[in-house]
Enzyme design. Structure first.
Site, PDB file in Angstrom:
ATOM      1  N   ASP A  25       0.886  -1.013   0.095  1.00 14.69           N
ATOM      2  CA  ASP A  25      -0.061   0.018  -0.006  1.00 14.69           C
ATOM      3  C   ASP A  25       0.936   1.372   0.028  1.00 14.69           C
ATOM      4  O   ASP A  25       1.579   1.654   1.013  1.00 14.69           O
ATOM      5  CB  ASP A  25      -0.993   0.024   1.208  1.00 14.69           C
ATOM      6  CG  ASP A  25      -1.564   1.338   1.526  1.00 14.69           C
ATOM      7  OD1 ASP A  25      -2.108   1.639   2.468  1.00 14.69           O
ATOM      8  OD2 ASP A  25      -1.880   2.190   0.512  1.00 14.69           O
ATOM      9  N   ASP A  29      -3.899   4.015   2.518  1.00 11.49           N
ATOM     10  CA  ASP A  29      -5.323   3.989   2.651  1.00 11.49           C
ATOM     11  C   ASP A  29      -5.620   2.373   3.285  1.00 11.49           C
ATOM     12  O   ASP A  29      -6.893   2.106   3.300  1.00 11.49           O
ATOM     13  CB  ASP A  29      -6.042   4.163   1.202  1.00 11.49           C
ATOM     14  CG  ASP A  29      -5.827   3.223   0.493  1.00 11.49           C
ATOM     15  OD1 ASP A  29      -6.612   3.385  -0.757  1.00 11.49           O
ATOM     16  OD2 ASP A  29      -5.016   2.305   0.388  1.00 11.49           O
ATOM     17  N   ASP A  33      -1.901  -1.234  -3.878  1.00 16.29           N
ATOM     18  CA  ASP A  33      -2.284  -0.398  -4.949  1.00 16.29           C
ATOM     19  C   ASP A  33      -1.132  -0.749  -6.133  1.00 16.29           C
ATOM     20  O   ASP A  33      -0.057  -1.342  -5.854  1.00 16.29           O
ATOM     21  CB  ASP A  33      -2.341   0.907  -4.550  1.00 16.29           C
ATOM     22  CG  ASP A  33      -1.196   1.556  -3.865  1.00 16.29           C
ATOM     23  OD1 ASP A  33      -1.854   2.031  -2.928  1.00 16.29           O
ATOM     24  OD2 ASP A  33      -0.182   1.318  -4.126  1.00 16.29           O
ATOM     25  N   ASP A 203     -10.283 -15.993 -16.440  1.00  9.51           N
ATOM     26  CA  ASP A 203     -10.869 -16.451 -15.464  1.00  9.51           C
ATOM     27  C   ASP A 203     -12.145 -17.283 -15.711  1.00  9.51           C
ATOM     28  O   ASP A 203     -13.082 -17.222 -16.614  1.00  9.51           O
ATOM     29  CB  ASP A 203     -11.506 -15.250 -14.594  1.00  9.51           C
ATOM     30  CG  ASP A 203     -12.119 -15.571 -13.367  1.00  9.51           C
ATOM     31  OD1 ASP A 203     -11.572 -15.911 -12.366  1.00  9.51           O
ATOM     32  OD2 ASP A 203     -13.592 -15.204 -13.375  1.00  9.51           O
ATOM     33  N   GLU A 254      -8.169 -20.655 -16.879  1.00  9.33           N
ATOM     34  CA  GLU A 254      -8.506 -21.160 -15.376  1.00  9.33           C
ATOM     35  C   GLU A 254      -9.640 -22.082 -15.717  1.00  9.33           C
ATOM     36  O   GLU A 254     -10.749 -21.653 -16.042  1.00  9.33           O
ATOM     37  CB  GLU A 254      -9.040 -20.173 -14.686  1.00  9.33           C
ATOM     38  CG  GLU A 254      -9.103 -20.965 -12.994  1.00  9.33           C
ATOM     39  CD  GLU A 254     -10.319 -19.994 -12.168  1.00  9.33           C
ATOM     40  OE1 GLU A 254     -11.000 -19.306 -12.806  1.00  9.33           O
ATOM     41  OE2 GLU A 254      -9.921 -20.092 -10.886  1.00  9.33           O
ATOM     42  N   ASP A 319      -7.121 -17.966  -4.312  1.00 13.51           N
ATOM     43  CA  ASP A 319      -8.439 -18.594  -3.863  1.00 13.51           C
ATOM     44  C   ASP A 319      -8.097 -19.844  -3.244  1.00 13.51           C
ATOM     45  O   ASP A 319      -8.921 -20.773  -2.762  1.00 13.51           O
ATOM     46  CB  ASP A 319      -9.047 -19.147  -5.355  1.00 13.51           C
ATOM     47  CG  ASP A 319      -9.577 -18.187  -6.280  1.00 13.51           C
ATOM     48  OD1 ASP A 319      -9.388 -18.253  -7.372  1.00 13.51           O
ATOM     49  OD2 ASP A 319      -9.832 -17.111  -5.544  1.00 13.51           O
TER      50      ASP A 319
HETATM   51  O1  TEU Z   1     -12.196 -18.681  -9.354  1.00  9.95           O
HETATM   52  C1  TEU Z   1     -13.253 -19.590 -10.474  1.00  9.95           C
HETATM   53  C2  TEU Z   1     -13.324 -20.748  -9.460  1.00  9.95           C
HETATM   54  O2  TEU Z   1     -13.851 -20.603  -8.317  1.00  9.95           O
HETATM   55  C3  TEU Z   1     -13.221 -22.156  -9.929  1.00  9.95           C
HETATM   56  O3  TEU Z   1     -13.216 -22.231 -11.213  1.00  9.95           O
HETATM   57  C4  TEU Z   1     -12.064 -22.918  -9.715  1.00  9.95           C
HETATM   58  O4  TEU Z   1     -12.753 -24.144  -9.235  1.00  9.95           O
HETATM   59  C5  TEU Z   1     -11.224 -22.909  -8.467  1.00  9.95           C
HETATM   60  O5  TEU Z   1     -11.742 -23.433  -7.178  1.00  9.95           O
HETATM   61  C6  TEU Z   1     -10.685 -21.481  -8.200  1.00  9.95           C
HETATM   62  O6  TEU Z   1     -10.947 -21.473  -6.911  1.00  9.95           O
HETATM   63  C7  TEU Z   1     -12.156 -17.520 -10.126  1.00  9.95           C
HETATM   64  C8  TEU Z   1     -11.404 -16.513  -9.542  1.00  9.95           C
HETATM   65  O7  TEU Z   1     -10.113 -17.229  -9.365  1.00  9.95           O
HETATM   66  C9  TEU Z   1     -11.988 -16.507  -8.288  1.00  9.95           C
HETATM   67  O8  TEU Z   1     -11.151 -15.696  -7.389  1.00  9.95           O
HETATM   68  C10 TEU Z   1     -13.325 -15.680  -8.215  1.00  9.95           C
HETATM   69  O9  TEU Z   1     -13.887 -15.704  -7.253  1.00  9.95           O
HETATM   70  C11 TEU Z   1     -14.332 -16.337  -9.388  1.00  9.95           C
HETATM   71  O10 TEU Z   1     -13.340 -17.000 -10.518  1.00  9.95           O
HETATM   72  C12 TEU Z   1     -15.441 -15.662 -10.029  1.00  9.95           C
HETATM   73  O11 TEU Z   1     -14.828 -14.743 -10.944  1.00  9.95           O
END
Ligand code: TEU
Length: 550
Positions: A25, A29, A33, A203, A254, A319
């Protein structure tokens, strides 16, 4: 096994993921960033990283930390300005690194103007940019869950229809059947590609297609029905043709719930879709460390992709909880375990991804109350459990180990207040262990995890064998629950990797074919004489070694 697929710059690359809001940061704040990322780029560059993956920076109400976009072509004020972002791009390139942006095209924020228009009336021109259905039997159109809520449908009073969302109700899914919507997304992708970025992390890209008619699921709890539906690859081929194929970039998809055979449809080099796969057969489906299961998964993916498409190697990200806590030892062997996991990920077939803080062995966290957590997925699940009668403390305890916040606590730079992350109040609490676990302390330590990563990445980049060498497990240890011993071979070069993933010393009976070989130590995660010959009779707890074999 087929020879390595044709060479490409990104196949030798190492990727570093920056979850910028928790990285640094610069203005006090309490939220990281882009200016903060710029100030810490040398930390990333000095590791030897090639590609910086930046989590979403686009304008967003931030219900899902930027994965709910309300304007694809502006930078959210919390992160900075477009000028700051352009400076970040320049400074990344100036350091010889590439910038990969995180692009979310399965859904937008419910506050995106497109959705505001779409929900305004049934005959709005953008109605069909999202997925609207009439009620069925007085309720939701089908029985599907979403990733983040008990139903994948939310009722809209004004137009008396439901809209579909694979994630939170604040994240309505886009209707990829609509060609006008698709063209608008491709235009947005080219907007960023024309700025000179070097790739996209795509994503939830396996969710774009939806089945005809949205039939009920036999088992609504198994949410695979959200992914890999017919038509998906037609969209990806069109996307590639309309955008990526026109630039010298790298794309990583992903994709949850895919087998190697299905994964190859995304990244097969003859497919004209994406370059690398980011699947979750480990992080989504292997709750805790299971060496034999891990070995089976690695074998399946090697046999399924090698020579035809490129896999990614990772054990944590924004995640998934921190790997040394979930899949290693974050107690007395934290340093050795962090290095062993890194050795494994950087020597197994595929492109390795480093999640910020992994390079100093950061660990997961346990906050005392649900109020201290931020993750919408966890908070929604907690409400669902407690709403269903679960004891609140029990519900919290059940959700803590896999909460996404485990990996979202601020980067721990030093032992000053808030680990040097911010001079303000951090948006999420810093892991209380920062006083003893931080980058400054790690870099000053003789057994620094960061310095080990530097060496690991250096030998990977100086030799093609990690990126292009065939992978062979030594049969002597194939069924061993502690030891993982394999070779990578390319032409006349063979490297032997020996790992003891356990808290106990593990003896090794080396086969005759190796006992007589000319073996030289290249890297070890315990103090050892690099260059020494001979193989160890025992590997110490969480010991990792890389040898060249002639
Ligand atoms: O994650 C996607 C998601 O949750 C699943 O495709 C996957 O099974 C895996 O568990 C990832 O956690 C993406 C982003 O990485 C996540 O941060 C977002 O919350 C989600 O998409 C929605 O955009």
């Amino acid at each position: 096994m087929a020879a390595a697929a044709n060479q490409a710059w990104w196949k030798k690359a190492v990727v570093y993921q920056v979850y910028w809001r928790s990285f640094y940061d610069s203005d006090g704040d309490g939220c990281g960033d882009l200016e903060g990322v710029i100030r810490k780029l040398d930390h990333i560059r000095d590791l030897g990283v090639d590609i910086v993956w930046l989590n979403p920076v686009y304008e967003s109400p931030d219900r899902d930390n930027g994965y709910d976009i309300s304007n694809y072509e502006t930078v959210m004020a919390k992160a900075g300005t477009m000028e700051t972002w352009e400076r970040l791009l320049r400074e990344t390139h100036r350091r010889g690194m590439k910038l990969m942006m995180d692009m979310v095209v399965n859904h937008t924020s419910d506050r995106h103007p497109w959705f505001v228009e779409s929900r305004s009336s049934r005959d709005n021109p953008k109605r069909d940019w999202y997925i609207w259905k009439d009620p069925k039997d007085g309720g939701a159109p089908n029985n599907w869950r979403s990733y983040f809520s008990p139903s994948a449908w939310t009722w809209d009073e004004r137009t008396e229809q439901y809209y579909f969302h694979s994630f939170a109700s604040e994240q309505p899914d886009l209707n990829w059947r609509n060609p006008e919507l698709r063209e608008e997304i491709y235009r947005t992708m080219r907007f960023w590609l024309d700025k000179g970025i070097d790739g996209f992390r795509l994503d939830a890209i396996a969710l774009l297609a939806k089945p005809d008619g949205f039939p009920d699921a036999e088992n609504p709890a198994d949410i695979r029905y959200l992914t890999n539906n017919p038509g998906l690859h037609d969209y990806l081929r069109e996307m590639n043709e309309r955008t990526f194929a026109r630039y010298d970039i790298v794309t990583v998809g992903e994709a949850a719930f895919v087998t190697p055979e299905e994964g190859l449809k995304f990244v097969g080099e003859d497919r004209g879709e994406l370059n690398m796969l980011f699947h979750f057969e480990i992080c989504d489906e292997m709750p805790e460390w299971d060496m034999l299961r891990f070995k089976r998964i690695q074998r399946r993916w090697y046999e399924g992709l090698w020579g035809k498409g490129t896999n990614s190697q990772f054990l944590n990200n924004h995640d998934h909880t921190r790997q040394v806590s979930r899949y290693g030892n974050d107690g007395p062997y934290r340093v050795q375990s962090a290095k062993l996991l890194a050795t494994m990920l950087h020597t197994l077939p595929g492109v390795p991804y480093i999640y910020q803080g992994e390079e100093i062995g950061m660990t997961g966290v346990r906050f005392g109350s649900i109020e201290e957590y931020d993750d919408i997925a966890m908070k929604n699940k907690y409400a669902e459990l407690v709403g269903g009668g679960a004891d609140p403390q029990e519900a919290l305890r059940s959700l803590q180990p896999l909460s996404r916040d485990n990996s979202r606590t601020p980067m721990q730079w030093d032992d000053s207040p808030n680990a040097g992350f911010t001079t303000g109040t951090p948006w999420i609490r810093v892991n209380p262990n920062y006083r003893d676990l931080n980058a400054a302390k790690d870099l000053a330590a003789p057994d620094s995890v960061y310095r080990y990563y530097q060496q690991l990445i250096r030998i990977r980049k100086e030799n093609d064998v990690m990126a292009y060498g065939d992978f062979t497990e030594l049969p002597e240890w194939m069924d061993d629950e502690r030891l993982y011993v394999y070779t990578r071979t390319l032409g006349g070069t063979t490297w032997l990797i020996a790992l003891n993933h356990s808290d106990e010393p593990s003896p090794l009976e080396w086969p005759a074919r190796l006992r007589g070989a000319n073996v030289r130590l290249l890297l070890a995660n315990y103090p050892a004489d690099v260059g020494q010959s001979g193989l160890p009779a025992t590997l110490r707890p969480h010991e990792a070694r890389i040898y060249s074999v002639e």
